[in-house]
Enzyme design. Structure first.
Site, PDB file in Angstrom:
ATOM      1  N   LEU A 119      -1.300   0.556   5.081  1.00  0.00           N
ATOM      2  CA  LEU A 119      -2.704   0.946   5.173  1.00  0.00           C
ATOM      3  C   LEU A 119      -2.903   2.297   5.853  1.00  0.00           C
ATOM      4  O   LEU A 119      -4.026   2.633   6.248  1.00  0.00           O
ATOM      5  CB  LEU A 119      -3.490  -0.126   5.941  1.00  0.00           C
ATOM      6  CG  LEU A 119      -3.720  -1.455   5.217  1.00  0.00           C
ATOM      7  CD1 LEU A 119      -4.308  -2.482   6.179  1.00  0.00           C
ATOM      8  CD2 LEU A 119      -4.638  -1.259   4.024  1.00  0.00           C
ATOM      9  N   SER A 120      -1.854   3.081   5.976  1.00  0.00           N
ATOM     10  CA  SER A 120      -1.985   4.350   6.702  1.00  0.00           C
ATOM     11  C   SER A 120      -2.891   5.345   5.985  1.00  0.00           C
ATOM     12  O   SER A 120      -3.430   6.259   6.620  1.00  0.00           O
ATOM     13  CB  SER A 120      -0.608   4.975   6.930  1.00  0.00           C
ATOM     14  OG  SER A 120      -0.038   5.388   5.701  1.00  0.00           O
TER      15      SER A 120
END
Length: 284
Positions: A119-120
């Site tokens: 989810l960066s």
């Protein structure tokens, strides 16, 4: 003491017994020779050819020789099959080989598919999204542009942290060589000015002192500022580690399309701190 008659009879008996022994001895020797001859013939028949036929004295093949003959027959069979069947399939095999070579060359030098593992980069990308990353543009221009989403191999600090040298990261370029990057009061500052970032998940909740990006380096950050292992932790990224640029998203279908660039937009300058004029006048 025996008389003359008894002695004569004993002599006759001895003479007869000796004669019988003399006569019998040659017959026994002939019988023994016949038995020995039959034994030799039977032994030779059994050991002559190894197959018990008794009439062939040729030596049998060893296991190694038989295995060698089998391998030779197998090679001959394969060669004959190839010579017979190759014309039927040569065109198909050639087509497949060319397609594989073209695919490998395309992936190595032009573009390659990638998926998002974390989810960066949220909300721009979610876990499982799939992209096409091209590799040509950076071969003809010196450095990535501000706002480009790039894929790259990990820096030395990341490798020390346990990441493999062949692993791939994806981040957004926010600064280039010569820029000064700083994070404070929930905003990113470039060269002393705050940057307007409408595409991030939330404002950064950390601070970072000013960092000057060196030559042949870029400064990268994830769009999910508070959930990204990026340059604010391990420093600028050498350009030599960059693989390519994300240009097209093909999964999920509702996000199908080109990936838009995000040019740098500076926010309005912050107002200076207010001064309490009443207190200033009183002091005066």
């Amino acid at each position: 003491e025996k008389g003359p008659i008894a002695n004569a009879m004993a002599s006759k008996v001895l003479t007869t017994t000796g004669l019988q022994r003399v006569v019998r001895a040659p017959a026994e020797r002939r019988q023994a020779r016949r038995c020995e001859s039959r034994w030799l013939i039977r032994t030779h028949a059994e050991s002559g050819s190894g197959n018990g036929n008794g009439g062939n004295s040729k030596r049998g093949k060893t296991a190694e020789e038989e295995r060698s003959d089998d391998e030779e027959k197998s090679e001959q069979g394969w060669s004959e099959w190839l010579a017979k069947e190759w014309p039927k399939y040569s065109e198909d095999v050639t087509t497949v080989a060319i397609a594989l070579a073209a695919s490998l060359a395309f992936r190595t030098f032009i573009a390659e598919p990638r998926y998002i593992p974390s989810l960066s980069m949220f909300p721009t990308f979610d876990i499982g999204d799939r992209l096409i990353c091209e590799k040509i543009s950076y071969r003809f221009k010196k450095a990535p542009s501000i706002g480009d989403i790039i894929i790259f191999h990990p820096v030395e600090e990341l490798q020390k942290a346990g990441y493999g040298a062949s692993e791939v990261f994806i981040k957004r370029v926010i600064a280039r060589a010569g820029d000064t990057v700083e994070v404070k009061r929930g905003r990113v500052y470039i060269n002393g000015s705050p940057v307007e970032e409408t595409f991030v998940a939330e404002a950064p909740k950390y601070s970072m002192p000013p960092v000057v990006v060196p030559e042949n380096n870029v400064f990268v950050m994830g769009d999910n500022r508070n959930n990204s292992y990026d340059s604010h932790l391990w420093g600028p990224l050498p350009e030599e580690l960059i693989i390519g640029r994300a240009v097209f998203q093909y999964w999920p279908p509702n996000h199908l399309g080109a990936i838009p660039a995000r040019a740098r937009v500076f926010a309005a300058q912050e107002a200076p701190a207010l001064v309490n004029t009443s207190e200033e006048g009183g002091n005066a």
